[in-house]
Scaffold this motif. Sequence first.
Motif, mmCIF file in Angstrom:
data_model
loop_
_atom_site.group_PDB
_atom_site.id
_atom_site.type_symbol
_atom_site.label_atom_id
_atom_site.label_comp_id
_atom_site.label_asym_id
_atom_site.label_seq_id
_atom_site.Cartn_x
_atom_site.Cartn_y
_atom_site.Cartn_z
ATOM 1 N N ALA A 167 0.825 -0.954 0.188
ATOM 2 C CA ALA A 167 0.408 0.116 -0.069
ATOM 3 C C ALA A 167 0.789 1.662 0.193
ATOM 4 N N VAL A 168 2.493 1.364 0.368
ATOM 5 C CA VAL A 168 3.155 2.331 0.651
ATOM 6 C C VAL A 168 3.022 3.202 -0.923
ATOM 7 N N ASP A 169 3.379 4.255 -0.399
ATOM 8 C CA ASP A 169 2.956 5.005 -1.863
ATOM 9 C C ASP A 169 4.530 5.644 -2.600
ATOM 10 N N PHE A 170 5.326 4.820 -2.688
ATOM 11 C CA PHE A 170 6.704 5.431 -2.997
ATOM 12 C C PHE A 170 7.149 6.957 -3.573
ATOM 13 N N ALA A 171 6.073 7.441 -4.514
ATOM 14 C CA ALA A 171 6.060 8.697 -4.361
ATOM 15 C C ALA A 171 5.759 9.583 -3.441
ATOM 16 N N LEU A 172 5.037 9.577 -2.474
ATOM 17 C CA LEU A 172 4.740 10.805 -1.181
ATOM 18 C C LEU A 172 6.345 10.130 -0.017
ATOM 19 N N LEU A 173 6.607 8.894 -0.602
ATOM 20 C CA LEU A 173 7.497 8.434 0.836
ATOM 21 C C LEU A 173 9.170 9.346 0.223
ATOM 22 N N MET A 174 9.159 8.629 -1.408
ATOM 23 C CA MET A 174 9.949 10.188 -1.492
ATOM 24 C C MET A 174 10.464 11.184 -1.381
ATOM 25 N N GLY A 175 9.393 11.698 -1.528
ATOM 26 C CA GLY A 175 9.500 13.006 -1.490
ATOM 27 C C GLY A 175 9.419 13.746 0.262
ATOM 28 N N SER A 176 8.467 12.418 1.046
ATOM 29 C CA SER A 176 9.132 12.871 2.422
ATOM 30 C C SER A 176 10.270 12.836 3.162
ATOM 31 N N VAL A 177 10.923 11.478 2.370
ATOM 32 C CA VAL A 177 12.465 10.659 2.972
ATOM 33 C C VAL A 177 13.444 11.455 2.689
ATOM 34 N N LEU A 178 13.550 12.108 0.944
ATOM 35 C CA LEU A 178 14.047 13.117 0.376
ATOM 36 C C LEU A 178 13.800 13.902 -0.100
ATOM 37 N N PRO A 179 13.393 14.591 0.754
ATOM 38 C CA PRO A 179 12.674 16.169 0.318
ATOM 39 C C PRO A 179 13.568 17.172 -0.145
ATOM 40 N N ASP A 180 14.993 16.982 -0.790
ATOM 41 C CA ASP A 180 15.675 17.935 -1.728
ATOM 42 C C ASP A 180 15.919 16.866 -3.205
ATOM 43 N N ILE A 181 14.792 15.228 -3.154
ATOM 44 C CA ILE A 181 14.652 15.010 -4.733
ATOM 45 C C ILE A 181 14.884 15.466 -5.189
ATOM 46 N N GLY A 182 13.599 16.553 -5.420
ATOM 47 C CA GLY A 182 13.112 17.370 -6.771
ATOM 48 C C GLY A 182 12.208 16.448 -7.513
ATOM 49 N N SER A 183 11.150 17.539 -8.027
ATOM 50 C CA SER A 183 10.030 16.781 -8.278
ATOM 51 C C SER A 183 9.983 16.416 -9.235
ATOM 52 N N GLY A 184 11.085 16.140 -9.928
ATOM 53 C CA GLY A 184 11.068 14.658 -11.597
ATOM 54 C C GLY A 184 11.515 13.977 -10.965
ATOM 55 N N PRO A 185 12.134 13.147 -9.438
ATOM 56 C CA PRO A 185 11.699 11.894 -9.667
ATOM 57 C C PRO A 185 10.615 11.770 -8.688
ATOM 58 N N CYS A 186 10.592 12.363 -7.920
ATOM 59 C CA CYS A 186 8.908 12.054 -7.588
ATOM 60 C C CYS A 186 8.017 11.802 -8.423
ATOM 61 N N ALA A 187 7.991 12.048 -9.097
ATOM 62 C CA ALA A 187 6.978 12.721 -10.337
ATOM 63 C C ALA A 187 7.424 11.396 -11.325
ATOM 64 N N GLU A 188 8.211 11.453 -11.543
ATOM 65 C CA GLU A 188 8.827 9.692 -12.460
ATOM 66 C C GLU A 188 8.144 8.806 -11.771
ATOM 67 N N MET A 189 8.281 8.933 -10.471
ATOM 68 C CA MET A 189 7.901 7.415 -9.360
ATOM 69 C C MET A 189 6.693 7.423 -9.604
ATOM 70 N N HIS A 190 5.614 8.845 -9.425
ATOM 71 C CA HIS A 190 4.011 8.430 -9.280
ATOM 72 C C HIS A 190 3.582 7.985 -11.101
ATOM 73 N N GLU A 191 4.231 7.853 -11.430
ATOM 74 C CA GLU A 191 3.977 7.589 -13.199
ATOM 75 C C GLU A 191 3.806 6.138 -13.033
ATOM 76 N N ALA A 192 5.192 5.411 -12.913
ATOM 77 C CA ALA A 192 5.045 4.197 -12.255
ATOM 78 C C ALA A 192 3.780 3.484 -10.918
ATOM 79 N N ARG A 193 3.423 4.147 -11.277
ATOM 80 C CA ARG A 193 2.627 3.242 -8.998
ATOM 81 C C ARG A 193 1.807 2.109 -9.574
ATOM 82 N N GLU A 194 1.422 1.893 -10.968
ATOM 83 C CA GLU A 194 0.558 0.385 -11.110
ATOM 84 C C GLU A 194 1.317 -0.020 -11.131
ATOM 85 N N ALA A 195 2.736 0.062 -11.481
ATOM 86 C CA ALA A 195 3.666 -0.946 -11.914
ATOM 87 C C ALA A 195 4.102 -1.747 -10.520
#
Length: 258
Positions: free
Chosen positions: A37-65
């Motif tokens: 159930a964990v949302d990887f994009a939300l988790l990534m943005g929370s754990v690594l707030p300086d990673i930038g929007s690009g990686p989180c957006a790419e992670m979000h796009e892969a949510r159904e994988a």
Amino acid sequence: MNGTKTSGRGVKDIDPAHLARLNAGEVEAATLVECLAVDFALLMGSVLPDIGSGPCAEMHEAREAGISRRMLLAARLITKRYGPSAIERLARHSSDTVRGWVCAMLGAADMELGDRLLAIRPFADDPHFGVREWSWMAVRSHLAAELDVSIALLAKWTVDPSERIRRFATEALRPRGVWCSHIAALKQQPERALAVLEPLRADPSIYVQDSVGNWLNDAGKDRPEWVRALCERWLAESPEPATVRICRRGMRSIPVVN
């Protein structure tokens, strides 16, 4: 993930407040359902707030994988942004998913097999069931690529005081396994892994017994006579309850010969 805890609950049954804490990396997942159930994009943005929007957006796009693909993607995105230093930064994070990302990063890193096993060892001994599964899945392809070396190295793990480390030695090399590619060489020649299997044939830990039994069950799909002969020898040489349980589990798919 093999060996994970399950429950009758579905994702919709998870308390929203608890799910929010999972996605913030504040707590560990208690069941496989929570892991998924964990949302990887939300988790990534929370754990690594300086990673930038690009990686989180790419992670979000892969949510159904599938979760395995998302784990690899997360590892790639984090490594691309931070390099190897992220491994040390995240290795002891409170989130089991984040520690799973580290396993995937170690699996993708450029290192010798012996060094890779040393690096993954703390995660193989992690208290969380999910991290332990990600640890062996992360290195399995490398183990298969250098099979004889892997068997020799992991044979030393079979005498470790930790049942988790001993279990890793067999689970990582299962001929068929779960959520992973098969190891064709061990399907055809399971005897090559005897250096790992023999020391564990009467292991006192049910956790290890289950893994050894499952290993034999895998092998029995292709080499039933070999598994039957091995179990007959084990039961003759060490007719202990642990060995009986392992052999019963290992031969559960092999037809009984009258």
